[in-house]
Motif scaffolding. Sequence first.
Motif, short mmCIF file in Angstrom:
data_model
loop_
_atom_site.label_atom_id
_atom_site.label_comp_id
_atom_site.label_asym_id
_atom_site.label_seq_id
_atom_site.Cartn_x
_atom_site.Cartn_y
_atom_site.Cartn_z
N PHE A 10 0.82 -1.21 0.00
CA PHE A 10 0.00 0.00 0.00
C PHE A 10 0.86 1.26 0.00
O PHE A 10 0.41 2.31 -0.44
CB PHE A 10 -0.96 -0.02 1.19
N SER A 13 1.33 1.63 -3.58
CA SER A 13 0.07 2.11 -4.14
C SER A 13 -0.05 3.62 -4.00
O SER A 13 -0.54 4.32 -4.90
CB SER A 13 -1.11 1.41 -3.45
N TYR A 71 -9.96 -6.00 -4.92
CA TYR A 71 -8.86 -5.04 -4.92
C TYR A 71 -7.89 -5.30 -6.08
O TYR A 71 -7.42 -4.36 -6.73
CB TYR A 71 -8.11 -5.11 -3.59
N VAL A 74 -9.38 -3.93 -9.18
CA VAL A 74 -9.28 -2.47 -9.19
C VAL A 74 -7.88 -2.03 -9.58
O VAL A 74 -7.71 -1.14 -10.43
CB VAL A 74 -9.68 -1.89 -7.82
N GLU A 75 -6.86 -2.64 -8.98
CA GLU A 75 -5.47 -2.28 -9.31
C GLU A 75 -5.16 -2.53 -10.78
O GLU A 75 -4.50 -1.71 -11.44
CB GLU A 75 -4.50 -3.05 -8.41
N LEU A 127 -9.06 4.61 -7.81
CA LEU A 127 -8.06 4.84 -6.77
C LEU A 127 -8.72 5.03 -5.40
O LEU A 127 -8.19 4.60 -4.37
CB LEU A 127 -7.20 6.06 -7.12
N THR A 130 -9.51 1.78 -3.34
CA THR A 130 -8.46 0.91 -2.83
C THR A 130 -8.40 0.86 -1.31
O THR A 130 -8.32 -0.22 -0.72
CB THR A 130 -7.08 1.32 -3.39
N ASN A 157 0.31 4.54 3.15
CA ASN A 157 -0.19 5.03 1.87
C ASN A 157 0.14 6.51 1.68
O ASN A 157 0.56 6.92 0.59
CB ASN A 157 -1.70 4.79 1.78
N ASN A 189 1.11 -0.75 -10.29
CA ASN A 189 -0.21 -1.31 -10.01
C ASN A 189 -0.29 -2.78 -10.37
O ASN A 189 -0.91 -3.57 -9.64
CB ASN A 189 -1.30 -0.53 -10.75
#
Length: 197
Positions: A10, A13, A71, A74-75, A127, A130, A157, A189
Amino acid sequence: MFSRLIYLLFFFSGIAGLIYESIWSRYLKLFLGHSSYGQIWTLCIYMGGLGLGSFLAAKLLPKTKRLFLTYIVVELSVALGAFCFHPFYLKWTHWFYDLSVSWSPTSIEAFKIALVLLSTLPMAILLGMTFPLVSAGLMRIHGDGGVSSLPRLYFTNSLGAAWGVIFASYVAIPIWGTEGTLKFAGVINILIALSFG
């Protein structure tokens, strides 16, 4: 051990997320014709997208059994957006300039904003999804004890985000340019998604 890996991932990320914000402001200031317009719209879209993404993720959480799989999707979707952004930008800007020659100034500005939203808001929303997905996943693993992991998750993060801005501005963009830096963030990602898999 898995929780520590999540914090590290993260962090990266966060790096990718702020690289996107930095790069979008560069693209948008070229299209909108003024650096302050580009920065204002980037900030509005990025922060608004994060909020919308968090809201949508909160709606998904009770219905989603495999949060980390969601997740990962999404990434990977963010990575796809990173690789498609530059060619998409070139296509719609050329199309816009060819089409809008005879338009009124008000129509031109309105359509510019619409194109800016269309090109960046979907990624900003992704984004924003996440953090809720990962935090809820950690809480499912650790139960009530997972609540204490949320500040650490937010810290890592945010720390990654700070590094992302510095890295994009002083290292990545001078070496790879805007398109190359976007792709670099997309690779981050992808690697995050694979690590969760």
